[in-house]
Enzyme design. Sequence first.
Site, PDB file in Angstrom:
ATOM      1  N   SER A   1       0.815  -1.217   0.000  1.00  0.00           N
ATOM      2  CA  SER A   1       0.000   0.000   0.000  1.00  0.00           C
ATOM      3  C   SER A   1       0.847   1.264   0.000  1.00  0.00           C
ATOM      4  CB  SER A   1      -0.929   0.003   1.218  1.00  0.00           C
ATOM      5  OG  SER A   1      -1.833  -1.074   1.155  1.00  0.00           O
ATOM      6  N   ASN A   2       2.081   1.179   0.501  1.00  0.00           N
ATOM      7  CA  ASN A   2       2.965   2.341   0.504  1.00  0.00           C
ATOM      8  C   ASN A   2       3.773   2.475  -0.780  1.00  0.00           C
ATOM      9  OD1 ASN A   2       3.050   3.664   3.413  1.00  0.00           O
ATOM     10  ND2 ASN A   2       2.780   1.470   3.662  1.00  0.00           N
TER      11      ASN A   2
ATOM     12  N   LYS B   1      -1.104 -10.905   5.699  1.00  0.00           N
ATOM     13  CA  LYS B   1      -0.745  -9.649   6.351  1.00  0.00           C
ATOM     14  C   LYS B   1      -2.045  -9.032   6.845  1.00  0.00           C
ATOM     15  CE  LYS B   1       1.029  -4.983   5.760  1.00  0.00           C
ATOM     16  NZ  LYS B   1       1.410  -3.897   4.834  1.00  0.00           N
TER      17      LYS B   1
ATOM     18  N   ILE C   1       4.961  -6.570   8.892  1.00  0.00           N
ATOM     19  CA  ILE C   1       5.149  -5.941   7.576  1.00  0.00           C
ATOM     20  C   ILE C   1       4.516  -4.564   7.704  1.00  0.00           C
ATOM     21  CG2 ILE C   1       4.784  -6.097   5.083  1.00  0.00           C
ATOM     22  CD1 ILE C   1       4.127  -9.064   5.437  1.00  0.00           C
TER      23      ILE C   1
END
Length: 312
Positions: free
Chosen positions: A48-49, A172, A215
């Site tokens: 997502s980053n 995750k 994570i």
Amino acid sequence: MAAPPPPGVYVPAVLFFDENEEFDITAIKAHVLRLAEGGVTGILVQGSNGEAQHLSHDERKQAISLTRETLDQAGFQNVLVIVGTGGQSTRETKKLNEDAHKAGASHALVLTPGVWPKLMTLDNIVRFHREVADASPIPTMIYNFPGVTAGIDLDSDTVLALATHPNIVGTKLSCGNIGKIQRVASTLPSSSFATFSGRSDAYVHGLNAGSAGVIAALVNIAPKLHVKVYRLWKEGKAEEVMALQALLGHADWAASKIGGIGGIKAIVSTHFGYGQPFVRGPLKSGNPEALDVNPHYKVILQLIDAEKNCEL
């Protein structure tokens, strides 16, 4: 049977751009090397980053290859490259998994499609992940992040049902639900299905609940500190671990208030000597000059001081 990634610290790496929103190759490589030198177990490309949704398929492949090549050339062949591959269709996600495999990824982290949340029934969600795993040339992991999937939040029953697939090897959980982490991790050992916390503020609490590690976005800023926490936790040094976890918890919250992805880039570029805080629109680029006036920045400075003085 497919193997999960080993326990440890993983980082959903930010991707650096120049002022024209093109890849800043020098900064990307510098960031990958600092993370590897910080002791991370693996790098998640296009989490997502990593602004995956803002990249073309060719750019995605380039980012994966660049990360793998940078690690290999510097002697970090043991550092894994995991790739976020969740597309908005089953067909696209299958293609992204194939591309990730060819570019050097060991595992794929698959986000549940969220464009049509009311149509994503439990049957559709399970079918999506199983069909993707059936076709994937690399093991897949389930990425549960309600914040970017229109609120879709997979419960522990769903995760455990998907875990019976021989090519689905982990998850995750960015939902921050420690009870969910414990239910999954206490049912399946990390040697067969790795359950990772997706947030630094839930890092040690997740480890205590049986997770395989973390994570998390904050690792972009403080990889060594996260690795130190993991090592101290394994050594049973609870008091030291919880003191550091308190710092990570406050810093995780602070980073979210400084500007998200652009804020992380602004912090990294200001304190570690590479990169610029540019993102691709419609996200907002970070502003290094605004850091000092942000009330949350004091905690980030504490984090950076601890990171720079951290010995592994």
